[in-house]
Enzyme design. Sequence first.
Site, PDB file in Angstrom:
ATOM      1  N   LYS A  97       0.854  -1.206   0.000  1.00 15.84           N
ATOM      2  CA  LYS A  97       0.000   0.000   0.000  1.00 15.84           C
ATOM      3  C   LYS A  97       0.882   1.244   0.000  1.00 15.84           C
ATOM      4  CE  LYS A  97      -1.717   1.412   4.130  1.00 15.84           C
ATOM      5  NZ  LYS A  97      -1.382   2.778   4.532  1.00 15.84           N
ATOM      6  N   ASN A  98       1.870   1.266   0.880  1.00  9.32           N
ATOM      7  CA  ASN A  98       2.662   2.495   1.063  1.00  9.32           C
ATOM      8  C   ASN A  98       3.661   2.737  -0.061  1.00  9.32           C
ATOM      9  OD1 ASN A  98       1.155   2.834   3.298  1.00  9.32           O
ATOM     10  ND2 ASN A  98       2.773   2.327   4.773  1.00  9.32           N
ATOM     11  N   CYS A 153      -4.945  11.595  12.731  1.00 13.06           N
ATOM     12  CA  CYS A 153      -5.440  10.251  12.455  1.00 13.06           C
ATOM     13  C   CYS A 153      -5.848   9.678  13.805  1.00 13.06           C
ATOM     14  CB  CYS A 153      -4.384   9.399  11.769  1.00 13.06           C
ATOM     15  SG  CYS A 153      -3.097   8.937  12.897  1.00 13.06           S
ATOM     16  N   ARG A 212      -0.732  14.397  12.757  1.00 11.73           N
ATOM     17  CA  ARG A 212       0.229  13.941  11.746  1.00 11.73           C
ATOM     18  C   ARG A 212       0.630  15.195  10.952  1.00 11.73           C
ATOM     19  NH1 ARG A 212      -0.921   8.569  10.314  1.00 11.73           N
ATOM     20  NH2 ARG A 212       0.848   8.632   8.880  1.00 11.73           N
ATOM     21  N   ASP A 254       5.212   0.612  11.980  1.00 13.80           N
ATOM     22  CA  ASP A 254       3.999  -0.052  11.487  1.00 13.80           C
ATOM     23  C   ASP A 254       3.887  -1.492  11.955  1.00 13.80           C
ATOM     24  OD1 ASP A 254       3.726   1.632   8.254  1.00 13.80           O
ATOM     25  OD2 ASP A 254       3.359   2.264  10.312  1.00 13.80           O
ATOM     26  N   ARG A 312      -8.362  -0.970   5.016  1.00  6.17           N
ATOM     27  CA  ARG A 312      -7.549   0.097   4.394  1.00  6.17           C
ATOM     28  C   ARG A 312      -6.209  -0.457   3.926  1.00  6.17           C
ATOM     29  NH1 ARG A 312      -7.036   5.695   7.380  1.00  6.17           N
ATOM     30  NH2 ARG A 312      -5.784   5.857   5.517  1.00  6.17           N
TER      31      ARG A 312
HETATM   32  C1  EPZ Z   1       4.307   6.847   6.325  1.00  8.47           C
HETATM   33  O1  EPZ Z   1       3.533   7.885   6.904  1.00  8.47           O
HETATM   34  C2  EPZ Z   1       3.401   5.640   6.270  1.00  8.47           C
HETATM   35  N1  EPZ Z   1       2.244   5.942   5.438  1.00  8.47           N
HETATM   36  C3  EPZ Z   1       2.947   5.267   7.687  1.00  8.47           C
HETATM   37  O2  EPZ Z   1       2.211   4.048   7.584  1.00  8.47           O
HETATM   38  C4  EPZ Z   1       4.176   5.000   8.543  1.00  8.47           C
HETATM   39  O3  EPZ Z   1       3.754   4.750   9.872  1.00  8.47           O
HETATM   40  C5  EPZ Z   1       5.109   6.217   8.512  1.00  8.47           C
HETATM   41  O4  EPZ Z   1       5.442   6.534   7.144  1.00  8.47           O
HETATM   42  C6  EPZ Z   1       6.404   5.973   9.260  1.00  8.47           C
HETATM   43  O5  EPZ Z   1       7.082   4.891   8.696  1.00  8.47           O
HETATM   44  C7  EPZ Z   1       2.379   5.892   4.097  1.00  8.47           C
HETATM   45  O6  EPZ Z   1       3.449   5.609   3.584  1.00  8.47           O
HETATM   46  C8  EPZ Z   1       1.159   6.181   3.296  1.00  8.47           C
HETATM   47  P1  EPZ Z   1       6.488  10.124   8.252  1.00  8.47           P
HETATM   48  P2  EPZ Z   1       4.111   9.393   6.891  1.00  8.47           P
HETATM   49  O7  EPZ Z   1       6.375  11.422   7.539  1.00  8.47           O
HETATM   50  O8  EPZ Z   1       4.851   9.644   5.646  1.00  8.47           O
HETATM   51  C9  EPZ Z   1       6.885  13.357  11.622  1.00  8.47           C
HETATM   52  C10 EPZ Z   1       0.420   2.624   7.818  1.00  8.47           C
HETATM   53  O9  EPZ Z   1       0.116   2.036   8.853  1.00  8.47           O
HETATM   54  N2  EPZ Z   1       6.580  14.343  10.571  1.00  8.47           N
HETATM   55  O10 EPZ Z   1       7.616   9.200   7.907  1.00  8.47           O
HETATM   56  O11 EPZ Z   1       3.006  10.301   7.249  1.00  8.47           O
HETATM   57  C11 EPZ Z   1       5.721  12.445  11.953  1.00  8.47           C
HETATM   58  O12 EPZ Z   1       4.869  13.063  12.889  1.00  8.47           O
HETATM   59  C12 EPZ Z   1       0.816   4.074   7.878  1.00  8.47           C
HETATM   60  O13 EPZ Z   1       0.491   2.100   6.674  1.00  8.47           O
HETATM   61  C13 EPZ Z   1       6.663  15.688  10.868  1.00  8.47           C
HETATM   62  O14 EPZ Z   1       6.978  16.080  11.995  1.00  8.47           O
HETATM   63  O15 EPZ Z   1       5.131   9.330   8.117  1.00  8.47           O
HETATM   64  C14 EPZ Z   1       6.420  11.243  12.513  1.00  8.47           C
HETATM   65  O16 EPZ Z   1       6.747  11.471  13.869  1.00  8.47           O
HETATM   66  C15 EPZ Z   1       0.504   4.686   9.220  1.00  8.47           C
HETATM   67  N3  EPZ Z   1       6.383  16.597   9.896  1.00  8.47           N
HETATM   68  C16 EPZ Z   1       7.713  11.161  11.705  1.00  8.47           C
HETATM   69  O17 EPZ Z   1       7.871  12.446  11.117  1.00  8.47           O
HETATM   70  C17 EPZ Z   1       6.045  16.222   8.628  1.00  8.47           C
HETATM   71  O18 EPZ Z   1       5.822  17.106   7.763  1.00  8.47           O
HETATM   72  C18 EPZ Z   1       7.670  10.157  10.585  1.00  8.47           C
HETATM   73  O19 EPZ Z   1       6.504  10.400   9.827  1.00  8.47           O
HETATM   74  C19 EPZ Z   1       5.955  14.845   8.341  1.00  8.47           C
HETATM   75  C20 EPZ Z   1       6.234  13.924   9.323  1.00  8.47           C
END
Ligand code: EPZ
Length: 416
Positions: free
Chosen positions: A22-23, A116, A121, A304, A396
């Site tokens: 998915k991701n 979420c 997020r 995850d 999902r």
């Molecule tokens: C991706 O989300 C995945 N989703 C998430 O999987 C996964 O948990 C996450 O990466 C971490 O591996 C998809 O790929 C669609 P991040 P993403 O930006 O990109 C902070 C699932 O279960 N952050 O890597 O949103 C954030 O709060 C989903 O399939 C900021 O501070 O995650 C977190 O602490 C859930 N500012 C860290 O970075 C930003 O602008 C990592 O988040 C963006 C992120």
Amino acid sequence: MDKLLITGGRPLEGAVRVSGAKNAALPVMAATLLAPGVHRLRNVPRLRDTQTFARVLELLGARVSFEGDQLTIDTGDVNSVEAPYELVKTMRASIYVLGPLLARFGRAKVSLPGGCAWGPRPVNLHLAGLRAMGAALDIEHGYIVGRNVKLKGAVIGFDVVSVGATAQLMMAAVLAEGATVLENVALEPDVTALGQALIACGARIEGLGSRRLAIEGVGRLRPIDTTIIPDRIEAATFAAAAAMTGGAVRLEGVVPDHCEAALRKLEECGCTLWRGADEVTVACPGRPQPVNVVTQPFPGFPTDMQAQMMAVCAVAGGTSVIEDTIYFDRFTHVPELARMGARIELKGNVAVVKGVDRLYGAQVMATDLRASASLVIAALAAEGETLIDRIYHLDRGYETLEKKLGALGAQVRRVH
Ligand code: EPZ
């Protein structure tokens, strides 16, 4: 609202073919906006999220057809740049259309994603990176609005490793004017696969697989034609289910390297693993051993898989400590596991899990995608029946989960 009825106590035995990730699929679907034409994506999982993303693209004017696991997306006639709140609030990955719309059309109106199930997020890294590339973005009534944007290359360093921001800025940079450097990027296989798909369309990206990407903008890209990589989180979820039920499961169509951290943690639990080129067999003869888990960006232990690993630790022969350093509040599964008899003490983003001899079936509620998977795993090993409510969360991110589990001998039924 669908529920899953699971009768626990049977070890999982047999083979399961893992679906496309998915991701990995979602950012590539967004990248089809970068080039007019007919794009072909194979091995796309049929999930709520990929269907939602298809609807977002159709709202923008793309033509999308989903036959089996092949997605054909024609973005030649995209005539809108608005991704509405109604869709974005159900799937935050919709934010991925922002960079491509700005890169190709110079304008965009994309709803800010809400939080979420487990908390905020933020998308500040996405916005800061695009602004560094010259995009004047305003926030108007909950929407990110960009007008008359001409993206220019920039040097961007991420304070936090972010999968989404890395994918977003990579997509924005491939059509920007001049050179972009992205520092401290995410290394998740989903990101590397996106980069490879873009290079195959004519993008100029150096450094894939390292923390530093150098991207030279080009005038145009050819349409994407790619096969989505297997879902490493689905694979690790089935491996955890095997560990939980004392079974032996062969995961087919996987890339073992993509889930090495999770597999190694299961070996620490006492599982025996055989790794092949595109398959992994996980055998778990007895009760899992307790382990300590600290989530990290790839190649570390994935957040995850945190909830699923907690279910395994809930029945381990001792005390485990699980810390999520990516999301400090991703623990909505804890009270639900406790209803099944798990003994978990939460202190901030650290859970102390005292293994119990067995869990007991109960009525529980899914709260987010991976928390739901954790409840399914717990239910497979629990004594008696578990009824899991709100399993649209599961739908999902897991394709036909009950069919795959049933084929491994689990007693699972979807009730409406
Ligand atoms: C991706 O989300 C995945 N989703 C998430 O999987 C996964 O948990 C996450 O990466 C971490 O591996 C998809 O790929 C669609 P991040 P993403 O930006 O990109 C902070 C699932 O279960 N952050 O890597 O949103 C954030 O709060 C989903 O399939 C900021 O501070 O995650 C977190 O602490 C859930 N500012 C860290 O970075 C930003 O602008 C990592 O988040 C963006 C992120």
